[in-house]
Design a protein around this motif. Sequence first.
Motif, short mmCIF file in Angstrom:
data_model
loop_
_atom_site.label_atom_id
_atom_site.label_comp_id
_atom_site.label_asym_id
_atom_site.label_seq_id
_atom_site.Cartn_x
_atom_site.Cartn_y
_atom_site.Cartn_z
N THR A 2 0.86 -1.17 0.00
CA THR A 2 0.00 0.00 0.00
C THR A 2 0.90 1.22 0.00
N PRO A 3 0.68 2.12 -0.97
CA PRO A 3 1.54 3.31 -1.00
C PRO A 3 1.44 4.11 0.30
N LYS A 4 2.58 4.62 0.74
CA LYS A 4 2.63 5.46 1.94
C LYS A 4 2.56 6.91 1.49
N LEU A 5 1.72 7.69 2.15
CA LEU A 5 1.53 9.08 1.80
C LEU A 5 2.14 9.97 2.87
N PHE A 6 2.96 10.92 2.44
CA PHE A 6 3.54 11.93 3.34
C PHE A 6 3.02 13.28 2.88
N THR A 46 -6.46 6.98 -5.18
CA THR A 46 -6.78 7.91 -4.11
C THR A 46 -5.55 8.19 -3.26
N GLY A 47 -5.55 9.32 -2.59
CA GLY A 47 -4.47 9.66 -1.69
C GLY A 47 -3.82 11.00 -1.98
N THR A 48 -3.64 11.34 -3.26
CA THR A 48 -2.99 12.61 -3.56
C THR A 48 -3.90 13.58 -4.29
N GLY A 49 -5.13 13.24 -4.43
CA GLY A 49 -6.07 14.13 -5.11
C GLY A 49 -6.44 13.59 -6.46
N SER A 50 -7.63 13.16 -6.63
CA SER A 50 -8.09 12.54 -7.87
C SER A 50 -7.86 13.46 -9.06
N GLY A 51 -7.22 12.91 -10.07
CA GLY A 51 -6.98 13.65 -11.29
C GLY A 51 -5.79 14.58 -11.28
N ALA A 52 -5.06 14.67 -10.18
CA ALA A 52 -3.91 15.55 -10.10
C ALA A 52 -2.83 15.12 -11.08
N SER A 53 -2.05 16.06 -11.56
CA SER A 53 -0.92 15.81 -12.42
C SER A 53 0.31 15.61 -11.54
N LEU A 54 0.96 14.44 -11.68
CA LEU A 54 2.07 14.07 -10.81
C LEU A 54 3.32 13.76 -11.63
N THR A 55 4.46 13.87 -10.97
CA THR A 55 5.71 13.37 -11.53
C THR A 55 6.11 12.13 -10.73
N VAL A 56 6.88 11.27 -11.36
CA VAL A 56 7.43 10.10 -10.70
C VAL A 56 8.93 10.33 -10.58
N ASP A 57 9.42 10.31 -9.35
CA ASP A 57 10.84 10.56 -9.11
C ASP A 57 11.51 9.34 -8.51
N VAL A 75 10.95 4.98 -5.26
CA VAL A 75 10.22 5.59 -6.37
C VAL A 75 9.01 6.26 -5.74
N VAL A 76 8.85 7.55 -6.03
CA VAL A 76 7.77 8.33 -5.42
C VAL A 76 7.01 9.11 -6.47
N ALA A 77 5.80 9.48 -6.14
CA ALA A 77 5.00 10.38 -6.97
C ALA A 77 4.69 11.61 -6.15
N SER A 78 4.75 12.76 -6.81
CA SER A 78 4.46 14.01 -6.11
C SER A 78 3.88 15.01 -7.10
N ARG A 79 3.45 16.12 -6.58
CA ARG A 79 2.96 17.20 -7.43
C ARG A 79 4.16 18.05 -7.85
N TRP A 80 4.90 17.53 -8.82
CA TRP A 80 6.04 18.21 -9.41
C TRP A 80 7.07 18.63 -8.36
N VAL A 85 3.71 13.50 -0.96
CA VAL A 85 4.62 12.55 -1.59
C VAL A 85 4.08 11.16 -1.34
N LEU A 86 3.87 10.40 -2.40
CA LEU A 86 3.36 9.04 -2.32
C LEU A 86 4.49 8.09 -2.66
N VAL A 87 4.86 7.21 -1.74
CA VAL A 87 5.93 6.24 -1.96
C VAL A 87 5.34 5.04 -2.70
N LEU A 88 5.86 4.77 -3.90
CA LEU A 88 5.37 3.69 -4.74
C LEU A 88 6.19 2.42 -4.60
N ALA A 89 7.48 2.55 -4.32
CA ALA A 89 8.38 1.41 -4.14
C ALA A 89 9.55 1.85 -3.28
N GLU A 90 9.97 0.96 -2.38
CA GLU A 90 11.08 1.26 -1.48
C GLU A 90 12.21 0.26 -1.69
#
Length: 124
Positions: A2-6, A46-57, A75-80, A85-90
Amino acid sequence: MTPKLFESVEAYNAAHPASPFPADRHARSVLRGYRAAMQGVTDDVTGTGSGASLTVDFLPGGAPLPDESDRVGNVVASRWGEGPVLVLAENVSLRTAWEAIKEAWPKYLSEVRTALEPIRKADA
């Protein structure tokens, strides 16, 4: 996983000091990451705002260039480069993660997660 959200970059960095986002916003914006043809990845999870534009870093340091050594990180996703910050893989190979995402060429966050699933299982 489950992605962790900060809620902020600072909160993410406090929890992941070995794989931080650079503190400087400009340094964050120039990391080699995935941006879906500069449009951003659409958040359909869900978690960072439905439909938001994100980058994967790829942290630390961005996705490795072909002539650079591989690194292990997150690997994280964030709003640019800004929170949340959503952690996708650690603790995964950043090169392998980059290649998997680049190969899938995802437009949606759910597709990024699917591309990373074999890597997360292999590194678990």
